[in-house]
Design a protein around this motif. Structure first.
Motif, PDB file in Angstrom:
ATOM      1  N   GLY A   1       2.142 -15.439   5.011  1.00 10.81           N
ATOM      2  CA  GLY A   1       0.905 -14.860   4.415  1.00 10.81           C
ATOM      3  C   GLY A   1      -0.086 -14.492   4.731  1.00 10.81           C
ATOM      4  N   LEU A   2      -0.253 -14.781   6.220  1.00 12.53           N
ATOM      5  CA  LEU A   2      -1.492 -13.580   6.768  1.00 12.53           C
ATOM      6  C   LEU A   2      -0.992 -12.383   6.680  1.00 12.53           C
ATOM      7  N   LEU A   3       0.012 -11.174   7.075  1.00 13.43           N
ATOM      8  CA  LEU A   3       0.497  -9.883   6.470  1.00 13.43           C
ATOM      9  C   LEU A   3       0.236 -10.011   5.099  1.00 13.43           C
ATOM     10  N   GLY A   4       0.148 -10.473   4.554  1.00 13.25           N
ATOM     11  CA  GLY A   4       0.393 -10.872   3.097  1.00 13.25           C
ATOM     12  C   GLY A   4      -1.163 -10.608   2.619  1.00 13.25           C
ATOM     13  N   TYR A   5      -2.015 -11.021   2.790  1.00  9.10           N
ATOM     14  CA  TYR A   5      -3.300 -10.455   2.719  1.00  9.10           C
ATOM     15  C   TYR A   5      -4.207  -9.509   3.107  1.00  9.10           C
ATOM     16  N   MET A   6      -3.519  -9.311   4.248  1.00 10.05           N
ATOM     17  CA  MET A   6      -3.720  -8.358   5.160  1.00 10.05           C
ATOM     18  C   MET A   6      -3.321  -6.566   4.651  1.00 10.05           C
TER      19      MET A   6
ATOM     20  N   GLY B   1      -3.751  -1.977   0.872  1.00 12.69           N
ATOM     21  CA  GLY B   1      -3.950  -1.072  -0.359  1.00 12.69           C
ATOM     22  C   GLY B   1      -2.777  -0.840   0.184  1.00 12.69           C
ATOM     23  N   ALA B   2      -1.781  -1.466   0.245  1.00 14.51           N
ATOM     24  CA  ALA B   2       0.037  -0.922   0.129  1.00 14.51           C
ATOM     25  C   ALA B   2       0.346  -2.181  -0.862  1.00 14.51           C
ATOM     26  N   ARG B   3       1.788  -1.071  -0.709  1.00 16.17           N
ATOM     27  CA  ARG B   3       2.356  -1.342  -2.115  1.00 16.17           C
ATOM     28  C   ARG B   3       2.055  -2.548  -2.199  1.00 16.17           C
ATOM     29  N   PHE B   4       2.770  -2.995  -3.839  1.00 13.86           N
ATOM     30  CA  PHE B   4       2.399  -4.581  -4.498  1.00 13.86           C
ATOM     31  C   PHE B   4       3.359  -5.253  -3.866  1.00 13.86           C
ATOM     32  N   GLU B   5       4.607  -4.402  -3.356  1.00 11.12           N
ATOM     33  CA  GLU B   5       6.089  -4.610  -3.216  1.00 11.12           C
ATOM     34  C   GLU B   5       6.257  -5.120  -1.974  1.00 11.12           C
ATOM     35  N   VAL B   6       5.369  -4.077  -0.766  1.00  8.28           N
ATOM     36  CA  VAL B   6       5.259  -4.967   0.638  1.00  8.28           C
ATOM     37  C   VAL B   6       3.877  -6.540   0.255  1.00  8.28           C
ATOM     38  N   VAL B   7       3.414  -6.304  -0.104  1.00  6.92           N
ATOM     39  CA  VAL B   7       2.379  -7.489  -0.182  1.00  6.92           C
ATOM     40  C   VAL B   7       3.534  -8.710  -1.195  1.00  6.92           C
ATOM     41  N   ASN B   8       4.424  -8.533  -2.107  1.00  3.17           N
ATOM     42  CA  ASN B   8       5.431  -9.220  -2.852  1.00  3.17           C
ATOM     43  C   ASN B   8       6.219  -9.816  -1.174  1.00  3.17           C
ATOM     44  N   ALA B   9       6.805  -8.916  -0.722  1.00  3.58           N
ATOM     45  CA  ALA B   9       7.650  -8.973   0.271  1.00  3.58           C
ATOM     46  C   ALA B   9       7.398  -9.897   1.251  1.00  3.58           C
ATOM     47  N   TYR B  10       5.800 -10.485   1.774  1.00  4.25           N
ATOM     48  CA  TYR B  10       5.331 -11.042   2.559  1.00  4.25           C
ATOM     49  C   TYR B  10       4.920 -12.503   2.488  1.00  4.25           C
ATOM     50  N   CYS B  11       4.676 -12.409   0.756  1.00  3.34           N
ATOM     51  CA  CYS B  11       4.407 -13.578   0.621  1.00  3.34           C
ATOM     52  C   CYS B  11       5.968 -14.768  -0.571  1.00  3.34           C
ATOM     53  N   ALA B  12       7.138 -13.943  -0.314  1.00  2.00           N
ATOM     54  CA  ALA B  12       8.060 -14.485  -0.946  1.00  2.00           C
ATOM     55  C   ALA B  12       8.699 -15.045   0.601  1.00  2.00           C
TER      56      ALA B  12
ATOM     57  N   TRP C   1      -0.695 -20.545  -0.680  1.00  4.14           N
ATOM     58  CA  TRP C   1      -1.529 -19.824  -0.992  1.00  4.14           C
ATOM     59  C   TRP C   1      -0.862 -18.154  -0.924  1.00  4.14           C
ATOM     60  N   ALA C   2       0.488 -18.356  -0.968  1.00  7.02           N
ATOM     61  CA  ALA C   2       1.113 -17.116  -0.975  1.00  7.02           C
ATOM     62  C   ALA C   2       0.613 -16.699  -2.736  1.00  7.02           C
TER      63      ALA C   2
END
Length: 306
Positions: A193-198, A203-214, A231-232
């Protein structure tokens, strides 16, 4: 057929499997190390190939084991290894003639596991590669990243967070009792979750954000950690918002609120919905706001006593 006294004794005591023999050999190691005043003997393990040679499974074994094994075997069988490995003739068991009308022999008593084997198996089932100091170290490392985040940001701290996540994945590949595994899942969910927020902040691609959140959601769901799932969802909503996917951002926030609408965590998601519905023109230029709830979320969990 000639065999050795060692083979006969091992078979009589039902130690003829390598694992079971090693349990008794380990006990003898401790006795030998204590009586010989030589701690090195406590680590005198026997290899599977050596055991098979001693048992005569790879040909006739002649002579006696040397060095540390010599001393351990002496305490294990209370006789010299020279006598232990002497060639002897097995005593034949009397045959029973069932044609003479003799009374049938009494039924054999059922066999049970060796007590030491039961103890060893139980130990393996309850052993853990993550003790209390490891859990505390990870907890403090995550909290340390959060406490420094405002000053340093994701570019300097993402590497630390990735190391923590990778370490937790490695530990989870091992064995732990349920309570310890649940805590590792919680910490791994926080790290993801912390990596998703980072990723949102950087400004990373949403696919990266979503992978960490998932990942964070999946791990939290396994242990019933609803607040971390919310939180995710909030972080996913924020990522969608900064990629100008406002309707999806609203949906993500709504999904998080639905998990538990009466908790303080839901307030963050309500704000996320309001932000998504507002659709400000400057959205893509804004840095994600500091989220003090992350500190509360992480500090609210402490590693259990192991």
């Amino acid at each position: 057929m000639a065999t050795t006294r060692f083979t006969l004794l091992v078979q009589e005591r039902h130690w003829d499997s390598y694992d079971k023999f090693c349990i008794h050999f380990s006990e003898a190691e401790k006795r030998a190390a204590e009586r010989e005043n030589d701690p090195r003997l406590a680590r005198a393990d026997v290899s599977r190939s050596s055991f098979n040679r001693w048992m005569g499974r790879t040909g006739t074994f002649r002579g006696a084991p040397r060095h540390d094994a010599y001393l351990v075997l002496r305490y294990m069988f209370d006789m010299s290894p020279e006598r232990l490995f002497e060639q002897v003739e097995p005593v034949p068991r009397p045959s029973i003639d069932f044609t003479t009308g003799a009374t049938a022999p009494p039924a054999l008593a059922p066999e049970f596991d060796d007590p030491l084997a039961v103890v060893a198996q139980t130990h393996r089932l309850t052993s853990s590669n993550a003790d209390a100091p490891v859990l505390m170290m990870v907890t403090q490392s995550i909290a340390s990243i959060v406490s420094r985040y405002e000053a340093l940001g994701p570019h300097q701290l993402a590497g630390e967070a990735r190391l923590i996540r990778e370490m937790l994945h490695g530990v989870l590949g091992g064995q732990q009792p349920p309570r310890v595994r649940a805590e590792l899942f919680r910490l791994a969910s926080q790290a993801a979750g912390l990596l998703g927020y980072m990723a949102v902040d950087a400004g990373a691609r949403f696919e990266v954000v979503n992978a960490y959140c998932a990942e964070s959601e999946s791990l939290a769901r396994e242990i019933g950690e609803v607040s971390m799932q919310m939180w995710a969802s909030g972080t996913r909503s924020l990522g969608l918002y900064y990629h100008k996917r406002y309707a999806e951002a609203d949906d993500a926030a709504s999904a998080g609120i639905a998990l538990d609408p009466d908790t303080p965590q839901a307030i963050r998601l309500v704000n996320g919905r309001s932000r998504a519905l507002a659709r400000p023109a400057t959205a893509a230029k804004l840095r994600p706001p500091s989220d003090g709830h992350l500190i509360c979320q992480i500090n609210s969990h402490r590693s259990p006593t192991v």
